[in-house]
Write an enzyme that holds these catalytic residues in place. Structure first.
Site, PDB file in Angstrom:
ATOM      1  N   ASP A   7       0.795  -1.238   0.000  1.00  7.06           N
ATOM      2  CA  ASP A   7       0.000   0.000   0.000  1.00  7.06           C
ATOM      3  C   ASP A   7       0.825   1.285   0.000  1.00  7.06           C
ATOM      4  O   ASP A   7       0.341   2.325   0.422  1.00  7.06           O
ATOM      5  CB  ASP A   7      -0.908   0.000   1.241  1.00  7.06           C
ATOM      6  CG  ASP A   7      -0.109  -0.092   2.547  1.00  7.06           C
ATOM      7  OD1 ASP A   7       1.135  -0.032   2.490  1.00  7.06           O
ATOM      8  OD2 ASP A   7      -0.735  -0.218   3.614  1.00  7.06           O
ATOM      9  N   GLU A  29      -0.679  -9.098  -1.172  1.00 10.44           N
ATOM     10  CA  GLU A  29      -1.265  -8.546   0.057  1.00 10.44           C
ATOM     11  C   GLU A  29      -2.447  -7.643  -0.299  1.00 10.44           C
ATOM     12  O   GLU A  29      -2.576  -6.504   0.150  1.00 10.44           O
ATOM     13  CB  GLU A  29      -0.225  -7.794   0.891  1.00 10.44           C
ATOM     14  CG  GLU A  29      -0.590  -7.611   2.351  1.00 10.44           C
ATOM     15  CD  GLU A  29       0.412  -6.717   3.075  1.00 10.44           C
ATOM     16  OE1 GLU A  29       0.496  -5.520   2.780  1.00 10.44           O
ATOM     17  OE2 GLU A  29       1.149  -7.231   3.941  1.00 10.44           O
ATOM     18  N   GLU A  37      -2.192   5.126   3.039  1.00  8.84           N
ATOM     19  CA  GLU A  37      -2.056   3.726   2.597  1.00  8.84           C
ATOM     20  C   GLU A  37      -3.389   3.059   2.281  1.00  8.84           C
ATOM     21  O   GLU A  37      -3.466   2.222   1.371  1.00  8.84           O
ATOM     22  CB  GLU A  37      -1.300   2.913   3.654  1.00  8.84           C
ATOM     23  CG  GLU A  37       0.196   3.237   3.752  1.00  8.84           C
ATOM     24  CD  GLU A  37       0.515   4.447   4.609  1.00  8.84           C
ATOM     25  OE1 GLU A  37      -0.435   5.026   5.213  1.00  8.84           O
ATOM     26  OE2 GLU A  37       1.685   4.841   4.686  1.00  8.84           O
ATOM     27  N   HIS A  84       5.894   4.908  13.183  1.00  9.95           N
ATOM     28  CA  HIS A  84       6.254   5.851  12.117  1.00  9.95           C
ATOM     29  C   HIS A  84       5.078   6.326  11.275  1.00  9.95           C
ATOM     30  O   HIS A  84       5.270   6.966  10.255  1.00  9.95           O
ATOM     31  CB  HIS A  84       7.264   5.184  11.178  1.00  9.95           C
ATOM     32  CG  HIS A  84       6.660   4.053  10.386  1.00  9.95           C
ATOM     33  ND1 HIS A  84       6.523   2.790  10.894  1.00  9.95           N
ATOM     34  CD2 HIS A  84       6.104   4.027   9.150  1.00  9.95           C
ATOM     35  CE1 HIS A  84       5.934   2.019   9.994  1.00  9.95           C
ATOM     36  NE2 HIS A  84       5.660   2.744   8.934  1.00  9.95           N
ATOM     37  N   ARG A  98       2.139   8.163   9.352  1.00 10.03           N
ATOM     38  CA  ARG A  98       1.901   9.553   8.988  1.00 10.03           C
ATOM     39  C   ARG A  98       0.723  10.170   9.751  1.00 10.03           C
ATOM     40  O   ARG A  98       0.775  11.332  10.155  1.00 10.03           O
ATOM     41  CB  ARG A  98       1.582   9.595   7.489  1.00 10.03           C
ATOM     42  CG  ARG A  98       2.212  10.692   6.712  1.00 10.03           C
ATOM     43  CD  ARG A  98       2.045  10.375   5.233  1.00 10.03           C
ATOM     44  NE  ARG A  98       3.177   9.614   4.749  1.00 10.03           N
ATOM     45  CZ  ARG A  98       4.251  10.152   4.208  1.00 10.03           C
ATOM     46  NH1 ARG A  98       4.319  11.454   4.058  1.00 10.03           N
ATOM     47  NH2 ARG A  98       5.249   9.411   3.810  1.00 10.03           N
ATOM     48  N   HIS A 110      12.587   5.160  13.103  1.00  8.59           N
ATOM     49  CA  HIS A 110      12.461   5.347  11.650  1.00  8.59           C
ATOM     50  C   HIS A 110      13.182   6.639  11.260  1.00  8.59           C
ATOM     51  O   HIS A 110      13.083   7.644  11.965  1.00  8.59           O
ATOM     52  CB  HIS A 110      10.968   5.430  11.317  1.00  8.59           C
ATOM     53  CG  HIS A 110      10.632   5.306   9.866  1.00  8.59           C
ATOM     54  ND1 HIS A 110      10.875   6.306   8.959  1.00  8.59           N
ATOM     55  CD2 HIS A 110      10.060   4.299   9.162  1.00  8.59           C
ATOM     56  CE1 HIS A 110      10.459   5.917   7.754  1.00  8.59           C
ATOM     57  NE2 HIS A 110       9.960   4.692   7.857  1.00  8.59           N
TER      58      HIS A 110
HETATM   59  C1  UD1 Z   1       6.529   4.609   3.759  1.00 11.21           C
HETATM   60  C2  UD1 Z   1       5.125   4.111   3.444  1.00 11.21           C
HETATM   61  C3  UD1 Z   1       4.516   3.436   4.652  1.00 11.21           C
HETATM   62  C4  UD1 Z   1       5.405   2.347   5.191  1.00 11.21           C
HETATM   63  C5  UD1 Z   1       6.765   2.934   5.475  1.00 11.21           C
HETATM   64  C6  UD1 Z   1       7.650   1.815   5.921  1.00 11.21           C
HETATM   65  C7  UD1 Z   1       4.051   5.558   1.797  1.00 11.21           C
HETATM   66  C8  UD1 Z   1       3.017   6.569   1.556  1.00 11.21           C
HETATM   67  N1  UD1 Z   1       4.250   5.213   3.076  1.00 11.21           N
HETATM   68  O1  UD1 Z   1       6.423   5.666   4.699  1.00 11.21           O
HETATM   69  O2  UD1 Z   1       3.288   2.841   4.287  1.00 11.21           O
HETATM   70  O3  UD1 Z   1       4.850   1.846   6.387  1.00 11.21           O
HETATM   71  O4  UD1 Z   1       7.288   3.524   4.278  1.00 11.21           O
HETATM   72  O5  UD1 Z   1       8.782   2.251   6.572  1.00 11.21           O
HETATM   73  O6  UD1 Z   1       4.642   5.067   0.866  1.00 11.21           O
HETATM   74  N2  UD1 Z   1      14.191   7.822   5.043  1.00 11.21           N
HETATM   75  C9  UD1 Z   1      15.573   7.710   5.066  1.00 11.21           C
HETATM   76  N3  UD1 Z   1      16.133   6.489   4.750  1.00 11.21           N
HETATM   77  C10 UD1 Z   1      15.398   5.411   4.440  1.00 11.21           C
HETATM   78  C11 UD1 Z   1      14.002   5.526   4.436  1.00 11.21           C
HETATM   79  C12 UD1 Z   1      13.409   6.734   4.724  1.00 11.21           C
HETATM   80  O7  UD1 Z   1      16.273   8.664   5.344  1.00 11.21           O
HETATM   81  O8  UD1 Z   1      15.973   4.345   4.165  1.00 11.21           O
HETATM   82  C13 UD1 Z   1      13.569   9.118   5.394  1.00 11.21           C
HETATM   83  C14 UD1 Z   1      13.720  10.142   4.253  1.00 11.21           C
HETATM   84  O9  UD1 Z   1      13.888  11.411   4.816  1.00 11.21           O
HETATM   85  C15 UD1 Z   1      12.370  10.044   3.552  1.00 11.21           C
HETATM   86  C16 UD1 Z   1      11.465   9.844   4.751  1.00 11.21           C
HETATM   87  O10 UD1 Z   1      12.173   8.937   5.600  1.00 11.21           O
HETATM   88  O11 UD1 Z   1      12.078  11.193   2.815  1.00 11.21           O
HETATM   89  C17 UD1 Z   1      10.084   9.347   4.444  1.00 11.21           C
HETATM   90  O12 UD1 Z   1      10.079   8.263   3.544  1.00 11.21           O
HETATM   91  P1  UD1 Z   1       8.711   7.923   2.730  1.00 11.21           P
HETATM   92  O13 UD1 Z   1       8.962   6.693   1.956  1.00 11.21           O
HETATM   93  O14 UD1 Z   1       8.253   9.123   2.009  1.00 11.21           O
HETATM   94  O15 UD1 Z   1       7.634   7.650   3.823  1.00 11.21           O
HETATM   95  P2  UD1 Z   1       7.600   6.676   5.040  1.00 11.21           P
HETATM   96  O16 UD1 Z   1       7.126   7.480   6.164  1.00 11.21           O
HETATM   97  O17 UD1 Z   1       8.881   5.931   5.163  1.00 11.21           O
HETATM   98  N1  UDP Z   2      11.949  -3.918  10.700  1.00 13.57           N
HETATM   99  C1  UDP Z   2      13.340  -4.006  10.527  1.00 13.57           C
HETATM  100  N2  UDP Z   2      14.138  -3.202  11.299  1.00 13.57           N
HETATM  101  C2  UDP Z   2      13.633  -2.336  12.218  1.00 13.57           C
HETATM  102  C3  UDP Z   2      12.227  -2.248  12.367  1.00 13.57           C
HETATM  103  C4  UDP Z   2      11.417  -3.056  11.581  1.00 13.57           C
HETATM  104  O1  UDP Z   2      13.833  -4.783   9.711  1.00 13.57           O
HETATM  105  O2  UDP Z   2      14.423  -1.639  12.876  1.00 13.57           O
HETATM  106  C5  UDP Z   2      11.094  -4.782   9.855  1.00 13.57           C
HETATM  107  C6  UDP Z   2      10.006  -5.538  10.569  1.00 13.57           C
HETATM  108  O3  UDP Z   2      10.465  -6.810  11.001  1.00 13.57           O
HETATM  109  C7  UDP Z   2       8.935  -5.658   9.507  1.00 13.57           C
HETATM  110  C8  UDP Z   2       9.125  -4.437   8.640  1.00 13.57           C
HETATM  111  O4  UDP Z   2      10.414  -3.923   8.966  1.00 13.57           O
HETATM  112  O5  UDP Z   2       9.142  -6.779   8.677  1.00 13.57           O
HETATM  113  C9  UDP Z   2       8.057  -3.427   8.906  1.00 13.57           C
HETATM  114  O6  UDP Z   2       8.359  -2.272   8.202  1.00 13.57           O
HETATM  115  P1  UDP Z   2       7.776  -0.865   8.590  1.00 13.57           P
HETATM  116  O7  UDP Z   2       7.401  -0.838  10.027  1.00 13.57           O
HETATM  117  O8  UDP Z   2       8.765   0.136   8.098  1.00 13.57           O
HETATM  118  O9  UDP Z   2       6.510  -0.748   7.645  1.00 13.57           O
HETATM  119  P2  UDP Z   2       5.000  -1.274   7.750  1.00 13.57           P
HETATM  120  O10 UDP Z   2       5.011  -2.718   8.014  1.00 13.57           O
HETATM  121  O11 UDP Z   2       4.349  -0.494   8.833  1.00 13.57           O
HETATM  122  O12 UDP Z   2       4.416  -0.893   6.434  1.00 13.57           O
END
Ligand code: UD1
Ligand code: UDP
Length: 377
Positions: free
Chosen positions: A101, A123, A137, A216, A218, A248
């Protein structure tokens, strides 16, 4: 002729849930010619998963920007996906798989639709019924479902949601969640010693009850996060607990967590853990507190009770089974429910049954078989 299959993903949870599927498809070259495209919506968190599963992408769009907005990531993604889906290099997929999602899921499905490439949604069918939760999402998943040709539902509840929305029965397969393929693979590896977490937990005090936290979402940014952090600070007043919170990297998460939880000696704020050490950390926990979808699914496989920091969940099965409880972002409620479990080990153990409604570890296999049979029609 093998079917040309493209897997599209970009974030940590999609990578965890798709890498086992990619490996399974790649093990059947007579059936499938597999390519992987990562948007790199996430960068570091994505790369650690690719490393853990030894999956090398064929296309890396490298799109992450620090602090990206939904508008920015969506726009960049659509432009960058066009040549991949249109087969600009001479390789046009016959099916594109997306998972879950996220922004990558939605853009991947839309790009495939524009390119007239059938979409397989893994999924599929999870719903809260409230487009504001989780945001964005829930909408991403609904729209992706509308564009999908093949729907892989983790559970029969999710399949029923799709049928209610008019998806034809012959386009739905109940497969289990591929995230369970991943977690069981790592759990077995850790137990057998064929995988090592490679993390030093010696600073954790084994006499204390370990609470593992991730958050984490939104829709909780701002006041919701303040309340979550205050509840964790309240919990940390207890001398018998230790909290580990891999934070996160999103700046909207980092800022309140640092402001409200710094200087608490029994709250360890750490960088996101790689997947194998994170599973190992969860194995050691007394209790998990999370808003993560994936952690809600993994907890029951590890026999861990979970308090979920959401008002609504699109994963009601574990709530019904009693291993998960919704506590929202209410400071008092989080504290009350956590204290109940900490004070009453019997109550905690009753919640900690190893039972997983989300899968048996064979979802990848079912998805591959369904895809092969779809293309042999
Ligand atoms: C996204 C997903 C959310 C999922 C989450 C998992 C959308 C709308 N949301 O949210 O459903 O649960 O990922 O973690 O797609 N960043 C880093 N390094 C990384 C990853 C992220 O620095 O490896 C920081 C960056 O500043 C980035 C910010 O996190 O801009 C947000 O990342 P983004 O993918 O936009 O949204 P998430 O909140 O991670
Ligand atoms: N996870 C990880 N390292 C962490 C925290 C979570 O590998 O420090 C894994 C966790 O086991 C799960 C996945 O990340 O499989 C969940 O991802 P996240 O919480 O970012 O996204 P969501 O599931 O909420 O979309």
């Amino acid at each position: 002729m093998p079917v040309r299959v493209l897997f599209l993903f970009g974030t940590r949870p999609e990578a965890i849930k798709l890498c086992p599927v990619v490996l399974h498809f790649r093990s059947q070259p007579e059936r499938f010619e597999v390519r992987v495209c990562v948007t790199a919506q996430h960068r570091g968190m994505l790369d650690q998963v690719l490393g853990a599963f030894e999956v090398q992408p064929d296309y890396d769009l490298n799109l992450m920007q620090p602090g990206q907005t939904l508008f920015q990531s969506t726009a960049r993604m659509m432009a960058a996906l066009e040549p991949v889906l249109m087969g600009a290099d001479g390789w046009k997929p016959e099916i594109a798989f997306v998972q879950g999602d996220t922004t990558t899921t939605l853009c991947g499905a839309l790009a495939a639709f524009y390119a007239r490439v059938p979409v397989g949604h893994i999924e599929a069918g999870l719903r809260t019924g409230d487009l504001a939760q989780p945001f964005p999402e829930e909408m991403n998943r609904v729209l992706t479902g509308r564009m999908a040709d093949l729907h892989f539902a983790a559970t029969s509840w999710a399949a029923d949601n799709l049928r209610r929305e008019g998806v034809a029965d012959e386009r739905i397969w109940v497969t289990g969640n591929t995230g369970i393929d991943a977690v069981l693979h790592v759990k077995r590896g850790l137990e057998a010693g064929t995988m090592v977490a490679d993390t030093d937990w010696s600073r954790l005090n084994p006499a204390k009850k370990l609470i593992v936290v991730t958050a984490h979402r939104r829709e909780s940014f701002g006041s919701g996060f303040e309340r979550i952090c205050q509840a964790l600070a309240d919990l940390a007043e207890r001398p018998d607990v230790e909290i580990v919170y891999p934070v996160h990297p999103n700046p909207n998460v980092q800022d309140p967590v640092t402001r409200l939880l710094a200087h608490r000696p029994n709250v360890h704020r750490i960088a996101p853990l790689d997947y194998v050490p994170f599973i190992d950390l969860m194995r050691r926990a007394y209790l998990l507190i999370t808003d993560s979808g994936g952690v809600q699914e993994e907890g029951p496989s590890l026999g861990k009770p979970i308090l979920v920091l959401r008002e609504k969940t699109e994963r009601p099965e574990a709530v019904a089974a009693g291993t998960v409880k919704l506590v929202g972002t209410d400071r008092g409620k989080i504290l009350l429910e956590a204290n109940r479990l900490l004070d009453d080990p019997k109550l905690r153990d009753a919640m900690a049954l190893v039972h997983n409604p989300y899968g048996d570890g064979r979802a990848s296999e079912r998805i591959a078989d369904a895809t092969a049979s779809f293309f042999s029609r």
